[in-house]
Design an enzyme around this catalytic site. Structure first.
Site, short mmCIF file in Angstrom:
data_model
loop_
_atom_site.label_atom_id
_atom_site.label_comp_id
_atom_site.label_asym_id
_atom_site.label_seq_id
_atom_site.Cartn_x
_atom_site.Cartn_y
_atom_site.Cartn_z
N ALA A 1 13.40 -70.68 -14.21
CA ALA A 1 13.89 -69.45 -13.57
C ALA A 1 13.76 -68.21 -14.42
O ALA A 1 13.88 -67.09 -13.91
CB ALA A 1 15.36 -69.64 -13.17
N THR A 2 13.51 -68.37 -15.72
CA THR A 2 13.36 -67.21 -16.60
C THR A 2 11.89 -66.93 -16.93
O THR A 2 11.60 -66.09 -17.78
CB THR A 2 14.15 -67.43 -17.91
OG1 THR A 2 13.66 -68.63 -18.55
CG2 THR A 2 15.64 -67.59 -17.64
N GLU B 1 -11.78 -59.90 -9.62
CA GLU B 1 -10.68 -59.32 -10.40
C GLU B 1 -11.25 -58.33 -11.41
O GLU B 1 -12.33 -58.54 -11.96
CB GLU B 1 -9.91 -60.40 -11.16
CG GLU B 1 -9.19 -61.40 -10.26
CD GLU B 1 -8.40 -62.39 -11.09
OE1 GLU B 1 -7.21 -62.14 -11.36
OE2 GLU B 1 -8.97 -63.42 -11.47
N TYR C 1 -2.62 -68.92 -2.24
CA TYR C 1 -3.59 -68.30 -1.33
C TYR C 1 -3.32 -68.67 0.12
O TYR C 1 -3.64 -67.91 1.03
CB TYR C 1 -5.02 -68.70 -1.74
CG TYR C 1 -5.81 -67.53 -2.26
CD1 TYR C 1 -5.34 -66.79 -3.34
CD2 TYR C 1 -7.01 -67.15 -1.67
CE1 TYR C 1 -6.05 -65.70 -3.81
CE2 TYR C 1 -7.72 -66.06 -2.14
CZ TYR C 1 -7.24 -65.34 -3.20
OH TYR C 1 -7.93 -64.26 -3.65
N HIS D 1 -7.96 -72.37 -4.69
CA HIS D 1 -7.84 -71.27 -3.73
C HIS D 1 -9.04 -71.19 -2.76
O HIS D 1 -8.87 -71.23 -1.54
CB HIS D 1 -7.73 -69.93 -4.45
CG HIS D 1 -6.60 -69.84 -5.42
ND1 HIS D 1 -5.40 -70.49 -5.25
CD2 HIS D 1 -6.48 -69.16 -6.59
CE1 HIS D 1 -4.60 -70.22 -6.26
NE2 HIS D 1 -5.23 -69.42 -7.09
N ASP E 1 7.68 -66.02 -16.14
CA ASP E 1 6.98 -64.85 -15.61
C ASP E 1 6.78 -64.94 -14.10
O ASP E 1 6.97 -63.96 -13.37
CB ASP E 1 5.62 -64.72 -16.31
CG ASP E 1 4.99 -63.36 -16.08
OD1 ASP E 1 5.67 -62.35 -16.28
OD2 ASP E 1 3.80 -63.32 -15.69
N ARG F 1 -11.20 -55.09 -7.64
CA ARG F 1 -10.28 -56.16 -7.29
C ARG F 1 -10.27 -56.28 -5.77
O ARG F 1 -9.87 -55.36 -5.06
CB ARG F 1 -8.87 -55.86 -7.79
CG ARG F 1 -7.87 -56.97 -7.51
CD ARG F 1 -6.46 -56.56 -7.89
NE ARG F 1 -5.52 -57.64 -7.65
CZ ARG F 1 -4.19 -57.52 -7.70
NH1 ARG F 1 -3.65 -56.33 -7.96
NH2 ARG F 1 -3.42 -58.56 -7.48
N ARG G 1 -15.88 -63.78 4.63
CA ARG G 1 -16.80 -63.08 5.53
C ARG G 1 -17.71 -64.08 6.22
O ARG G 1 -18.44 -64.82 5.56
CB ARG G 1 -17.62 -62.08 4.72
CG ARG G 1 -18.59 -61.24 5.54
CD ARG G 1 -19.40 -60.36 4.60
NE ARG G 1 -20.34 -59.50 5.29
CZ ARG G 1 -21.56 -59.21 4.85
NH1 ARG G 1 -21.99 -59.72 3.70
NH2 ARG G 1 -22.36 -58.41 5.52
#
Length: 824
Positions: free
Chosen positions: A45-46, A255, A217, A279, A48, A377, A382
């Protein structure tokens, strides 16, 4: 009063029925009023991820579900000390935000409630988990609540999964009648074996229905809309969503950031494991899978996704291009304290060409691409449709929703980029799509905005009424038990089965360096031909690393030389394959002109694959209708087996050219449901077929390779069969699996009018140099016995096979080519 009077006049049995219905309705209302208590435990829980997304996602869940019959408690857990953990969580909870359309006063009220329901606790030992469980039970008893279930969110590294799972299973499961859901974050293994080990370990503690593997994703709004879009537009898409109309599918995630600060993770996983294996492959299955009759059925969706995984055609090294931004190795050296000489081979950019082996998608290229330090990004899917129209009017008079000459495409725009938000785009010359009006709205006009080469006005464009974070969407799905938005064990392992062989084959490949950002220019552009992918711009490669100007591929022409007293053609691989394909076509044309047919015997393995691709895609004048294709050798496996040489020929050549089926001659290795049994006389059958169809049993051209032990065809030093004698076709034994083989004999090979030996790969450097010096010793080195009795032998070797980074060898090899091989 009227109701009471009416009730009194009812017959007795009607009164009983009405009372029963009222009691049932009251029970339903009470159940809806309080459906039970849910405890959500956020492990890590702490961290990132929790700070950026998960606490906000849990708060959004509370906002969505408050007042709908459930009560909640939220437990943040970590190894951090109690005091530090409490301070961290208090700070995070203060920063939580509400949807824009919620009144500030209501937001503050609900945030305060959420803070009261959230607490931090230190979780490490089984006693800690047992204490947590007792506290939850005491809270339920104190408030008179019924437990609905518990959610454990594993926002921790995978190495910690087993201990946590063991503690939950032994000390912290909910009571009878309540459900348990454990949520797992990627990475789910490093390859097929590690994924299987992790799945087996977790499976010993949890049932499959209890596990929710997160791929965030699948929570992206545009991605989550793919199946509903296909479902709601079935009528329009039924005739379009197939190989006859789809030109290609692009699944892209670009990215601008690099891997700085994450190089320890990236060194272990790289871009393919980080993005493409999970993803982008998940997105691919949503596009390619057969659409279930009922997309609301999680079981049906997951079953069809698994079928899509199993239809993926195996990848080869030529299916990928790799890159690495130039600063990456220096970042690794700095962050991981590597020596100055360290150079990483980890790719930070990858393009992959994928094909599906099913009737719907056969031949349609799926392009997957992702990379760091790129020019923008953006993420999108498509689907580009074929355009077979010609418009007589000038382009200036084309109307977007009428002209069939404009590009036709459907785009699921995942986010960022020039559009800046998730969207679904459909070319106006396709159809007007149907999307749920409560959650999607038409995008307002932006005259200057162009996407995929066309102004936004050329599309029916829709964006979400309210943008939602992917984790908020997925946490809601976990709460409601929607399994179709998550990765099952079967799907996970199917994905790793698909990706692991490619990852293994690329482990030592040197990625192309790129500067990063806009300076990349066209350096990372790639193109495909058949099943092969390659960079469009050939990068200059050095033969000898180091200062000064090193020789480059462009500095060398095709080298005409002598090797074992026969012609040697040495060139860079692409040039060599092109030259060989030209020679084969010229030989074929001459044979057909003189005799009406051309008999070509082809060796298996990986070396001729680029040649097959070249012949299939660049040689439209090849007389395929008059060509007979034979196999030089075959593994004793069923012809459909991926290891079959015939299967390789089918995948890389036959399916792309028009050879009459009666002109294709696979080796009969599978007879009477047996493989290469002597009593089935498969070798004699093939020899009889050759004798009947090939004049004098002399092939017009035989293409051979050379193994690192000096074997050719399937004639091995350890297996003397076929090196001499009268047999045309023999059964042999290979030192590597599958051991049993069928092969043309050396005497039959030497009857050919022309024999070409293609030597590919740096690993064959030593055997190439050795064979250049030995005499006629086929029992030691079968390749040395290849010498057509009245035909021509030509050796073909790529210059690059000499370039393995050993600068002393490179210089020596070039000198030996000049002095010993007598370059002309």
């Amino acid at each position: 009063m009227l109701a009471q009077l009416y009730f009194k006049r009812l017959p007795g049995w009607w009164k009983m029925l009405v009372v029963a219905m009222c009691m049932a309705l009251l029970a339903c209302l009470q159940a809806q009023e309080l459906q039970g208590h849910v405890s959500i435990i956020l492990l890590g829980a702490t961290g990132d991820l929790a700070k950026k997304y998960l606490w906000q996602g849990l708060f959004q869940l509370y906002l969505d579900e408050v007042g709908k019959g459930y009560s909640f408690s939220f437990h943040g857990a970590a190894l951090t000390s109690t005091k530090q953990g409490q301070e961290f969580i208090a700070k995070v909870l203060e920063s939580l935000s509400c949807p824009e359309d919620m009144a500030p006063g209501r937001c503050a009220e609900l945030r305060g409630q959420f803070q009261q329901l959230s607490q931090y606790r230190h979780l490490r030992t089984s006693e800690d988990y047992m204490a947590l469980s007792k506290d939850i039970e005491a809270q339920l008893q104190h408030k008179g609540l019924q437990e609905a279930g518990r959610i454990f969110y594993f926002s921790v590294p995978p190495f910690a999964y087993a201990d946590i799972a063991r503690n939950i299973n032994s000390s912290c499961r909910p009571g009878p009648g309540a459900w348990l859901r454990v949520v797992l974050e990627k990475p789910f293994g490093h390859d097929r074996l590690s994924a299987q080990q992790l799945a087996t370990e977790l499976g010993s503690f949890f049932q499959e229905k209890e596990m929710y593997r997160v791929d965030h994703y699948l929570g992206k709004q545009a991605v989550a809309q793919i199946l509903p879009f296909r479902d709601q537009n079935r009528k329009a898409l039924d005739g379009l969503w197939n190989r006859h109309h789809v030109e290609r599918v692009e699944i892209i995630m670009k990215e601008t950031v690099d891997a700085e600060g994450r190089t320890s993770f990236y060194e272990e996983y790289g871009v393919i494991r980080d993005v493409l294996q999970n993803h982008l492959t998940e997105v691919l299955t949503l596009v390619a899978m057969e659409l279930p009759h009922n997309i609301s059925s999680s079981e049906a969706v997951l079953r069809h996704k698994l079928q899509a995984f199993r239809a993926l055609r195996g990848l080869q090294k030529g299916s990928a291009v790799l890159g690495q931004y130039q600063a990456y190795s220096e970042q690794v050296r700095r962050e991981q304290r590597k020596p100055d000489s360290f150079r990483s081979l980890t790719p930070t950019f990858a393009g992959i060409l994928v094909h599906m082996d099913n009737l719907r998608w056969e031949g349609v290229p799926f392009l997957l691409m992702s990379g760091k330090a790129l020019d923008e990004r953006v993420g999108y899917v498509r689907i580009l449709f074929r355009n077979q129209a010609y418009c007589a009017q000038n382009e200036k008079r084309w109307v977007a929703d009428q002209s069939q000459c404009l590009p036709r495409q459907i785009v699921f725009y995942i986010g960022h980029g020039e559009l800046g938000s998730p969207a679904v785009l459909v070319s106006r010359n396709l159809f007007r799509p149907s999307l749920p009006s409560k959650s999607w709205k038409e995008v307002e006009g932006r005259p200057r905005l162009h996407l995929f080469g066309r102004p936004l006005s050329d599309y029916y464009a829709y964006s979400p009424v309210r943008e939602q974070d992917a984790y908020s969407v997925l946490i809601s799905h976990i709460f409601h038990g929607r399994k179709d938005s998550f990765i099952t064990t079967e799907n996970l392992l199917a994905s790793w089965v698909f990706w692991t062989p490619l990852l293994d084959s690329l482990a030592h490949e040197v990625p192309r360096l790129y500067p990063g950002g806009a300076e990349n220019g066209h350096l990372l552009d790639f193109e495909f031909s058949g099943t092969q992918l390659r960079f469009s711009q050939q990068q200059l490669e050095q033969l000898v690393p180091g200062p000064g100007s090193a020789p480059k591929p462009s500095d060398f022409q095709v080298l005409q030389a002598k090797y074992r007293e026969s012609p040697l053609i040495s060139a860079w691989p692409e040039e060599l394959i092109a030259k060989l394909a030209e020679d084969i076509e010229a030989t074929a044309v001459r044979a057909v002109q003189r005799f009406g047919e051309f008999h070509l015997a082809l060796s298996g393995g990986s070396s001729p694959v680029p040649l097959f691709e070249q012949l299939a895609t660049r040689h439209y004048g090849f007389p395929w209708a008059h060509t007979h294709l034979w196999l030089v050798d075959e593994r004793c496996v069923p012809l459909r087996d991926p290891e079959s040489n015939f299967q390789g020929l089918q995948a890389h050549l036959l399916q792309h050219v028009r050879v009459p089926h009666y002109n294709v001659h696979p080796m009969p290795v599978h007879l009477h449901q047996r493989l290469c049994a002597e009593e089935d006389r498969g070798a004699q059958m093939y020899a009889s077929e050759i004798s009947a169809l090939v004049t004098n049993s002399s092939f017009d051209l035989v293409l051979l390779g050379m193994g690192m032990d000096g074997h050719t065809a399937s004639l091995f030093p350890q297996s003397p069969a076929g090196l001499e004698g009268t047999q045309l076709v023999v059964l042999t034994r290979s030192p590597s699996k599958p051991h049993e083989r069928m092969s043309l004999s050396l005497p039959l090979i030497n009857r050919a009018h022309k024999v070409a030996v293609l030597v590919m790969g740096r690993m064959k450097r030593e055997i190439t140099m050795l064979v250049s010096r030995v005499g006629h010793e086929p029992k030691k080195w079968p390749i040395s016995g290849v010498l057509p009795s009245s035909g021509q032998l030509v050796w073909k070797d790529p210059v690059k096979s000499f370039c393995d980074g050993d600068t002393s060898f490179v210089g020596r090899a070039v000198m030996e080519m000049v002095q010993t091989i007598q370059v002309l």
